[in-house]
Design a protein around this motif. Sequence first.
Motif, PDB file in Angstrom:
ATOM      1  N   VAL A 198      38.002  10.314 -18.373  1.00 30.20           N
ATOM      2  CA  VAL A 198      38.278  11.751 -18.329  1.00 30.20           C
ATOM      3  C   VAL A 198      37.036  12.540 -18.740  1.00 30.20           C
ATOM      4  O   VAL A 198      36.706  13.568 -18.150  1.00 30.20           O
ATOM      5  CB  VAL A 198      39.466  12.117 -19.241  1.00 30.20           C
ATOM      6  CG1 VAL A 198      39.778  13.611 -19.141  1.00 30.20           C
ATOM      7  CG2 VAL A 198      40.699  11.299 -18.882  1.00 30.20           C
ATOM      8  N   GLU A 199      36.345  12.061 -19.750  1.00 28.15           N
ATOM      9  CA  GLU A 199      35.187  12.797 -20.259  1.00 28.15           C
ATOM     10  C   GLU A 199      33.978  12.689 -19.337  1.00 28.15           C
ATOM     11  O   GLU A 199      33.157  13.609 -19.273  1.00 28.15           O
ATOM     12  CB  GLU A 199      34.832  12.293 -21.660  1.00 28.15           C
ATOM     13  CG  GLU A 199      35.953  12.528 -22.670  1.00 28.15           C
ATOM     14  CD  GLU A 199      35.449  12.661 -24.092  1.00 28.15           C
ATOM     15  OE1 GLU A 199      34.800  13.670 -24.401  1.00 28.15           O
ATOM     16  OE2 GLU A 199      35.695  11.727 -24.879  1.00 28.15           O
ATOM     17  N   PHE A 200      33.856  11.576 -18.607  1.00 28.46           N
ATOM     18  CA  PHE A 200      32.701  11.383 -17.719  1.00 28.46           C
ATOM     19  C   PHE A 200      33.172  10.891 -16.353  1.00 28.46           C
ATOM     20  O   PHE A 200      32.947   9.738 -15.972  1.00 28.46           O
ATOM     21  CB  PHE A 200      31.717  10.398 -18.349  1.00 28.46           C
ATOM     22  CG  PHE A 200      31.089  10.909 -19.621  1.00 28.46           C
ATOM     23  CD1 PHE A 200      30.026  11.799 -19.570  1.00 28.46           C
ATOM     24  CD2 PHE A 200      31.587  10.528 -20.858  1.00 28.46           C
ATOM     25  CE1 PHE A 200      29.451  12.288 -20.735  1.00 28.46           C
ATOM     26  CE2 PHE A 200      31.028  11.018 -22.029  1.00 28.46           C
ATOM     27  CZ  PHE A 200      29.959  11.904 -21.973  1.00 28.46           C
ATOM     28  N   PRO A 201      33.841  11.770 -15.607  1.00 34.09           N
ATOM     29  CA  PRO A 201      34.424  11.333 -14.330  1.00 34.09           C
ATOM     30  C   PRO A 201      33.392  10.885 -13.304  1.00 34.09           C
ATOM     31  O   PRO A 201      33.643   9.924 -12.564  1.00 34.09           O
ATOM     32  CB  PRO A 201      35.191  12.568 -13.855  1.00 34.09           C
ATOM     33  CG  PRO A 201      34.589  13.715 -14.594  1.00 34.09           C
ATOM     34  CD  PRO A 201      34.163  13.166 -15.915  1.00 34.09           C
ATOM     35  N   ALA A 202      32.241  11.544 -13.218  1.00 32.90           N
ATOM     36  CA  ALA A 202      31.235  11.156 -12.223  1.00 32.90           C
ATOM     37  C   ALA A 202      30.695   9.765 -12.524  1.00 32.90           C
ATOM     38  O   ALA A 202      30.557   8.925 -11.622  1.00 32.90           O
ATOM     39  CB  ALA A 202      30.101  12.178 -12.186  1.00 32.90           C
ATOM     40  N   GLU A 203      30.406   9.511 -13.788  1.00 32.05           N
ATOM     41  CA  GLU A 203      29.912   8.190 -14.171  1.00 32.05           C
ATOM     42  C   GLU A 203      30.983   7.128 -13.957  1.00 32.05           C
ATOM     43  O   GLU A 203      30.686   5.983 -13.585  1.00 32.05           O
ATOM     44  CB  GLU A 203      29.472   8.204 -15.639  1.00 32.05           C
ATOM     45  CG  GLU A 203      28.218   9.021 -15.920  1.00 32.05           C
ATOM     46  CD  GLU A 203      28.486  10.516 -16.068  1.00 32.05           C
ATOM     47  OE1 GLU A 203      27.552  11.253 -16.400  1.00 32.05           O
ATOM     48  OE2 GLU A 203      29.654  10.949 -15.849  1.00 32.05           O
ATOM     49  N   PHE A 204      32.242   7.515 -14.184  1.00 35.49           N
ATOM     50  CA  PHE A 204      33.333   6.561 -13.997  1.00 35.49           C
ATOM     51  C   PHE A 204      33.482   6.172 -12.531  1.00 35.49           C
ATOM     52  O   PHE A 204      33.642   4.988 -12.215  1.00 35.49           O
ATOM     53  CB  PHE A 204      34.638   7.141 -14.529  1.00 35.49           C
ATOM     54  CG  PHE A 204      35.813   6.211 -14.401  1.00 35.49           C
ATOM     55  CD1 PHE A 204      35.997   5.187 -15.313  1.00 35.49           C
ATOM     56  CD2 PHE A 204      36.721   6.348 -13.366  1.00 35.49           C
ATOM     57  CE1 PHE A 204      37.073   4.323 -15.204  1.00 35.49           C
ATOM     58  CE2 PHE A 204      37.802   5.493 -13.239  1.00 35.49           C
ATOM     59  CZ  PHE A 204      37.981   4.473 -14.171  1.00 35.49           C
ATOM     60  N   THR A 205      33.452   7.144 -11.639  1.00 33.33           N
ATOM     61  CA  THR A 205      33.602   6.809 -10.217  1.00 33.33           C
ATOM     62  C   THR A 205      32.424   5.969  -9.730  1.00 33.33           C
ATOM     63  O   THR A 205      32.594   5.098  -8.869  1.00 33.33           O
ATOM     64  CB  THR A 205      33.740   8.084  -9.363  1.00 33.33           C
ATOM     65  OG1 THR A 205      32.652   8.969  -9.628  1.00 33.33           O
ATOM     66  CG2 THR A 205      35.047   8.803  -9.677  1.00 33.33           C
ATOM     67  N   THR A 206      31.246   6.197 -10.303  1.00 34.39           N
ATOM     68  CA  THR A 206      30.100   5.339  -9.979  1.00 34.39           C
ATOM     69  C   THR A 206      30.346   3.916 -10.460  1.00 34.39           C
ATOM     70  O   THR A 206      30.057   2.940  -9.745  1.00 34.39           O
ATOM     71  CB  THR A 206      28.817   5.891 -10.620  1.00 34.39           C
ATOM     72  OG1 THR A 206      28.535   7.178 -10.071  1.00 34.39           O
ATOM     73  CG2 THR A 206      27.629   4.969 -10.364  1.00 34.39           C
ATOM     74  N   LEU A 207      30.889   3.782 -11.665  1.00 35.64           N
ATOM     75  CA  LEU A 207      31.205   2.458 -12.204  1.00 35.64           C
ATOM     76  C   LEU A 207      32.220   1.747 -11.324  1.00 35.64           C
ATOM     77  O   LEU A 207      32.076   0.549 -11.044  1.00 35.64           O
ATOM     78  CB  LEU A 207      31.744   2.591 -13.628  1.00 35.64           C
ATOM     79  CG  LEU A 207      32.282   1.297 -14.253  1.00 35.64           C
ATOM     80  CD1 LEU A 207      31.188   0.260 -14.411  1.00 35.64           C
ATOM     81  CD2 LEU A 207      32.955   1.592 -15.594  1.00 35.64           C
ATOM     82  N   VAL A 208      33.236   2.475 -10.869  1.00 34.37           N
ATOM     83  CA  VAL A 208      34.247   1.869  -9.998  1.00 34.37           C
ATOM     84  C   VAL A 208      33.598   1.350  -8.723  1.00 34.37           C
ATOM     85  O   VAL A 208      33.864   0.223  -8.280  1.00 34.37           O
ATOM     86  CB  VAL A 208      35.363   2.881  -9.671  1.00 34.37           C
ATOM     87  CG1 VAL A 208      36.284   2.334  -8.584  1.00 34.37           C
ATOM     88  CG2 VAL A 208      36.166   3.201 -10.929  1.00 34.37           C
ATOM     89  N   ALA A 209      32.725   2.155  -8.123  1.00 32.75           N
ATOM     90  CA  ALA A 209      32.044   1.724  -6.900  1.00 32.75           C
ATOM     91  C   ALA A 209      31.205   0.475  -7.154  1.00 32.75           C
ATOM     92  O   ALA A 209      31.191  -0.464  -6.348  1.00 32.75           O
ATOM     93  CB  ALA A 209      31.177   2.852  -6.366  1.00 32.75           C
ATOM     94  N   ASP A 210      30.511   0.442  -8.298  1.00 33.81           N
ATOM     95  CA  ASP A 210      29.693  -0.724  -8.640  1.00 33.81           C
ATOM     96  C   ASP A 210      30.560  -1.951  -8.905  1.00 33.81           C
ATOM     97  O   ASP A 210      30.254  -3.057  -8.440  1.00 33.81           O
ATOM     98  CB  ASP A 210      28.832  -0.424  -9.871  1.00 33.81           C
ATOM     99  CG  ASP A 210      27.739   0.587  -9.597  1.00 33.81           C
ATOM    100  OD1 ASP A 210      27.441   0.834  -8.412  1.00 33.81           O
ATOM    101  OD2 ASP A 210      27.191   1.140 -10.570  1.00 33.81           O
ATOM    102  N   GLN A 211      31.634  -1.744  -9.673  1.00 32.83           N
ATOM    103  CA  GLN A 211      32.519  -2.861 -10.016  1.00 32.83           C
ATOM    104  C   GLN A 211      33.152  -3.466  -8.772  1.00 32.83           C
ATOM    105  O   GLN A 211      33.174  -4.678  -8.584  1.00 32.83           O
ATOM    106  CB  GLN A 211      33.605  -2.367 -10.976  1.00 32.83           C
ATOM    107  CG  GLN A 211      34.920  -3.130 -10.940  1.00 32.83           C
ATOM    108  CD  GLN A 211      34.844  -4.532 -11.527  1.00 32.83           C
ATOM    109  OE1 GLN A 211      33.828  -4.905 -12.085  1.00 32.83           O
ATOM    110  NE2 GLN A 211      35.899  -5.300 -11.377  1.00 32.83           N
ATOM    111  N   PHE A 212      33.635  -2.608  -7.897  1.00 31.87           N
ATOM    112  CA  PHE A 212      34.377  -3.108  -6.751  1.00 31.87           C
ATOM    113  C   PHE A 212      33.460  -3.616  -5.647  1.00 31.87           C
ATOM    114  O   PHE A 212      33.920  -4.235  -4.695  1.00 31.87           O
ATOM    115  CB  PHE A 212      35.310  -2.035  -6.216  1.00 31.87           C
ATOM    116  CG  PHE A 212      36.418  -1.676  -7.188  1.00 31.87           C
ATOM    117  CD1 PHE A 212      36.609  -2.401  -8.353  1.00 31.87           C
ATOM    118  CD2 PHE A 212      37.265  -0.622  -6.931  1.00 31.87           C
ATOM    119  CE1 PHE A 212      37.604  -2.084  -9.251  1.00 31.87           C
ATOM    120  CE2 PHE A 212      38.282  -0.295  -7.825  1.00 31.87           C
ATOM    121  CZ  PHE A 212      38.450  -1.028  -8.983  1.00 31.87           C
ATOM    122  N   SER A 213      32.149  -3.379  -5.788  1.00 33.82           N
ATOM    123  CA  SER A 213      31.194  -3.955  -4.846  1.00 33.82           C
ATOM    124  C   SER A 213      30.507  -5.183  -5.433  1.00 33.82           C
ATOM    125  O   SER A 213      29.644  -5.790  -4.806  1.00 33.82           O
ATOM    126  CB  SER A 213      30.126  -2.920  -4.465  1.00 33.82           C
ATOM    127  OG  SER A 213      29.328  -2.596  -5.593  1.00 33.82           O
TER     128      SER A 213
END
Length: 318
Positions: free
Chosen positions: A295-310
Motif C-alpha cells: 500500500v505504501e509503495f505501490p509502484a515498487e510493489f507492482t515492479t516486484l510482482v513483475a520480477d517475481q512472476f518472470s
Amino acid sequence: MSLRKLLAGSVFGGGVLAAVNRHLQSTATDLPPALNGEQHTYRWRGMDIAYTEAGDPENPTLVMLHGINAAGSSGEFRAVFDDLANDYHVIAPDLPGFGCSDRPPLRYSATLYTEFVGNFLAEYDEPSVIASSLSAAYTLDALASDPDLSVRDLLLICPTAIAGPEPPTQWLRELFRLPLVGAGLFNLVASKPSIRYFNADHGYYEMSKVTDDWLEYEWQTAHQPNARFAPASFISGFLNADLDLVDAIAALDVEPTILWGREAEITPLSQGRELAAEADVPLVVFDRSKLLPHVEFPAEFTTLVADQFSGAADRGDY
C-alpha cells in the motif's frame, strides 16, 4: 449500595450500551465493494463470498488474499489492484466474515480459512497468488493439504502463522460473541480512534498515505451486521495456523518470494530474515514501511510482482 440500586444501575448501563450499539450499527451504511472491477459471488458452504475480478481473462490469473484484522477486506490491495489488472487477470475475494462477504455468527477457525483458500484457488488453473499475513499461512497450509492443488507463483507479504494469543483464549472469544457486552467491546476495538491507532502503530510507516476515505471504509466494514464474529476468533487466537512455515515452504513445488516492511513491529523483520534463511527463499525488504508495503509503495510493489512472476526476483532492499 443496596441490591435494588445495583440492579437499577446495571439495567440503566445495559440500556445505554444497547442504545450505543444500535446507534453505531445504524450509522454504518451498506458496504460497497472496496475495489473497482466486476463483482461476483462464490457460493461456499452456504455463504456468499464476494470477490472482485478485473483484467483480461486471457492473461495469467492472479489471486490476491488479504490479511486479517478487525477491519480486514480485499481493499488492502486498493493501491495496486488496477495496475496489476493491466497485465494479469486479477481476482480478490473478501474472506468469509469480512468485507462484502457473508458474516454468519460462526466460531471461525484457521481450518475454515485454510479450506476456503484451498477451495477458492482450486477454481482456477494454477493461479499466481499474493497472500498477506495470516492468509499466507492459510495458503501454504492449503497447498500442503491438497497434492492436486498447485500455484504458478507465490508472493507472501509478512507471512505469519501466529497473530493472536497462543494457546487460544476461549473465554475472550466468547466474551466478544456476547450480544450486548461483546458488541460493545468490539465497537471500542473497531472505533475510529482504534483503527487509526492500529494503522499508525502497526500498519503504516507514514499515515499521510492513508486517506480519510479509506479510514471511513474501514470503520464501515467493521460495523456491518455480525462484523465482530470473525475478528473475535482472530483476537482470541483461534485463527492462528497450526503449521511450521519453513516446513510448509520446503514442501512447495514453487519457490515463493517473501516481502517485508523494514519497520514492521508485530512481525519484525528479524522473523522475515530467519524465515527466508531457513527456507532458502528470496526476501525483499521495503524501506519506510511496516505490514503493508504494497500500500505504501505501490509502484515498487507492482515492479516486484513483475520480477517475481518472470523469475527475476532476488533478495534485496527497495
